[in-house]
Design a protein around this motif. Structure first.
Motif, short mmCIF file in Angstrom:
data_model
loop_
_atom_site.label_atom_id
_atom_site.label_comp_id
_atom_site.label_asym_id
_atom_site.label_seq_id
_atom_site.Cartn_x
_atom_site.Cartn_y
_atom_site.Cartn_z
N THR A 67 0.84 -1.19 0.00
CA THR A 67 0.00 0.00 0.00
C THR A 67 0.88 1.25 0.00
OG1 THR A 67 -0.14 0.04 2.42
CG2 THR A 67 -1.83 -1.19 1.23
N GLU A 68 0.27 2.38 -0.34
CA GLU A 68 1.00 3.64 -0.40
C GLU A 68 0.68 4.51 0.82
OE1 GLU A 68 0.13 5.58 -4.05
OE2 GLU A 68 1.26 4.15 -5.28
N ALA A 69 1.65 5.35 1.18
CA ALA A 69 1.45 6.28 2.29
C ALA A 69 2.08 7.62 1.94
CB ALA A 69 2.07 5.73 3.57
N LEU A 70 1.46 8.69 2.40
CA LEU A 70 2.07 10.02 2.31
C LEU A 70 3.07 10.15 3.46
CD1 LEU A 70 -1.11 12.20 1.60
CD2 LEU A 70 0.69 11.60 -0.02
N GLU A 95 -13.28 6.56 1.72
CA GLU A 95 -14.35 7.53 1.55
C GLU A 95 -15.13 7.15 0.31
OE1 GLU A 95 -12.47 11.35 1.40
OE2 GLU A 95 -12.47 11.56 3.58
N ARG A 96 -16.28 7.78 0.15
CA ARG A 96 -17.09 7.46 -1.02
C ARG A 96 -16.31 7.74 -2.29
NH1 ARG A 96 -20.99 9.81 2.39
NH2 ARG A 96 -20.64 11.86 1.46
N GLY A 97 -16.02 6.68 -3.05
CA GLY A 97 -15.38 6.84 -4.34
C GLY A 97 -13.87 6.95 -4.32
N ARG A 98 -13.25 6.94 -3.13
CA ARG A 98 -11.80 7.06 -3.11
C ARG A 98 -11.26 6.54 -1.77
NH1 ARG A 98 -9.66 13.11 -1.63
NH2 ARG A 98 -11.03 13.53 0.13
N LEU A 99 -9.94 6.39 -1.74
CA LEU A 99 -9.26 5.96 -0.52
C LEU A 99 -8.17 6.97 -0.20
CD1 LEU A 99 -8.81 3.65 1.59
CD2 LEU A 99 -7.01 2.83 0.08
N LYS A 100 -8.25 7.55 0.99
CA LYS A 100 -7.19 8.44 1.44
C LYS A 100 -6.02 7.59 1.91
CE LYS A 100 -9.54 12.63 3.07
NZ LYS A 100 -9.82 13.46 4.26
N ARG A 101 -4.84 7.86 1.33
CA ARG A 101 -3.66 7.10 1.73
C ARG A 101 -3.39 7.26 3.23
NH1 ARG A 101 -1.58 9.89 -2.95
NH2 ARG A 101 -1.07 8.48 -4.68
N ALA A 102 -2.72 6.25 3.77
CA ALA A 102 -2.21 6.38 5.13
C ALA A 102 -1.20 7.51 5.18
CB ALA A 102 -1.56 5.07 5.56
N SER A 154 -22.97 13.22 10.15
CA SER A 154 -22.75 12.88 8.75
C SER A 154 -21.26 12.92 8.45
CB SER A 154 -23.47 13.87 7.83
OG SER A 154 -24.87 13.88 8.08
N VAL A 155 -20.77 11.87 7.80
CA VAL A 155 -19.37 11.82 7.39
C VAL A 155 -19.26 12.35 5.96
CG1 VAL A 155 -17.41 10.30 6.94
CG2 VAL A 155 -18.88 9.87 8.90
N THR A 156 -18.44 13.37 5.76
CA THR A 156 -18.19 13.92 4.43
C THR A 156 -16.68 13.88 4.18
OG1 THR A 156 -17.77 16.25 4.98
CG2 THR A 156 -20.08 15.52 4.93
N PRO A 157 -16.25 14.02 2.92
CA PRO A 157 -14.81 14.04 2.66
C PRO A 157 -14.07 15.16 3.39
CG PRO A 157 -16.01 13.65 0.63
CD PRO A 157 -17.03 13.99 1.66
N ALA A 158 -14.74 16.27 3.65
CA ALA A 158 -14.07 17.40 4.27
C ALA A 158 -14.07 17.32 5.79
CB ALA A 158 -14.73 18.71 3.84
#
Length: 325
Positions: A67-70, A95-102, A154-158
């Motif tokens: 996996t990738e990480a920042l 998240e909906r439609g994407r994965l935030k890297r570790a 509510s969980v949002t990307p922001a």
């Protein structure tokens, strides 16, 4: 007068998840959860730097698990392709439609260090009756009641947004919601950016009263906070170490419900005399149950297993029973 015991973390080692509750007497103060195979904050890994962000000390690294990480705090002389030691500071977030890297930073040592999945605590066979169910259902519905109203999350990307709905004057509703907000933050293991939308309070004295109540309720919970603005909005910022319970349900509801179904089956078998354990689930859950999980359930309960499906069941409403035949 007997002194009350200090709060204690209780650990329940479930099938495909480990759960933790911070108990103060009979009251749940906080909750956390870990699914095997996930990265954990504090874990040390080897990684290969695959790109550097120009003008910064940040880059993207490929971890040894693929996996990738920042990565932050890169030394000036490190080059792309070089192997480095990193420590995870935040697990990946779906998240909906994407994965935030570790997220990670360069470690001060090359020695591998395993991070504990949950706080240190006392391992128990099962939590006090109803305690986990209360937290789980609140997270599943993303809501908590308070006297005269309800908190909706509510969980949002922001950010995670907390809305307040209640009956009474705006000041009374806002003040009544504060203890529930504090409970939600700890029960759901929330972090990152959190926005609270209180009822609009025109008077500065009313806004100040809510700010003071919120400060007292969040004492001991590490965070930064803005004062309430004229529209009733307050922003909190807290360190996020991984997915919250709300993130689990927002992005992996079937996975969360499947694990809960296995827990119910394990509890149903405790103390019973039937030879066969029947687990009835929504069809979508049966497709998510892995054979190793069923094998572990059979080993723990000492029973033969049958899994039935019922399309009329809600995803969260799996149930189990022992059969005599």
């Amino acid at each position: 007068m007997a002194r009350q015991a200090p709060p204690e973390w209780l650990i329940e080692q479930g099938i495909a998840e480990t759960r933790a509750l911070l108990m103060g007497g009979e009251q749940v103060l906080a909750a956390r959860i870990y699914w095997p195979g996930e990265l954990r904050a504090g874990e040390h890994r080897r990684a290969r730097l695959i790109s550097k962000l120009a003008g910064t000390r940040r880059g993207v690294a490929l971890l040894d698990d693929g996996t990738e990480a920042l990565v932050d705090h890169l030394p000036p002389g490190v080059t792309e392709g070089q192997t480095i030691a990193v420590v995870i500071t935040r697990a990946a977030l779906a998240e909906r439609g994407r994965l935030k890297r570790a997220q990670a930073r360069v470690a001060s040592t090359d020695a591998p260090v395993a991070a504990p999945p949950l706080p240190e605590g006392r391992v128990v066979q099962r939590f006090p009756a109803g305690s986990w169910d209360e937290v789980w259902h609140a997270a599943s519905s993303a809501s908590l009641d308070f006297p005269g109203g309800e908190i909706l999350l509510s969980v949002t990307p922001a950010m995670t947004v907390i809305d307040i709905d209640g009956v009474g004057s705006p000041r009374d509703v806002a003040l009544a919601a504060v203890p529930g907000i504090a409970r939600a933050l700890r029960w759901f293991d929330l972090g990152g950016n959190i926005g609270i939308d209180f009822p609009t309070l025109a008077a500065k004295a009313d806004r100040r009263a809510v700010d003071e109540a919120l400060e007292a309720a969040l004492a001991g919970w590490p965070h930064e906070r803005t004062a309430m603005n004229g529209f009733g909005f307050v922003q909190l910022v807290a360190r996020a170490l991984g997915p919250s319970l709300l993130h689990r349900f927002a992005t992996a509801r079937l996975g969360a419900a499947t694990r809960m179904a296995l827990r119910r089956a394990e509890l149903a078998a405790a103390g019973g005399t039937g030879r066969t354990l029947l687990l009835t689930v929504h069809p979508a859950l049966k497709a998510k149950i892995k054979q190793p999980w069923l094998a572990e359930l059979s080993r723990r309960t000492g029973r033969a297993l049958e899994v039935a499906v019922d399309p009329a069941l809600a995803i969260e409403a799996a149930h189990a029973q022992l059969l005599q035949a």
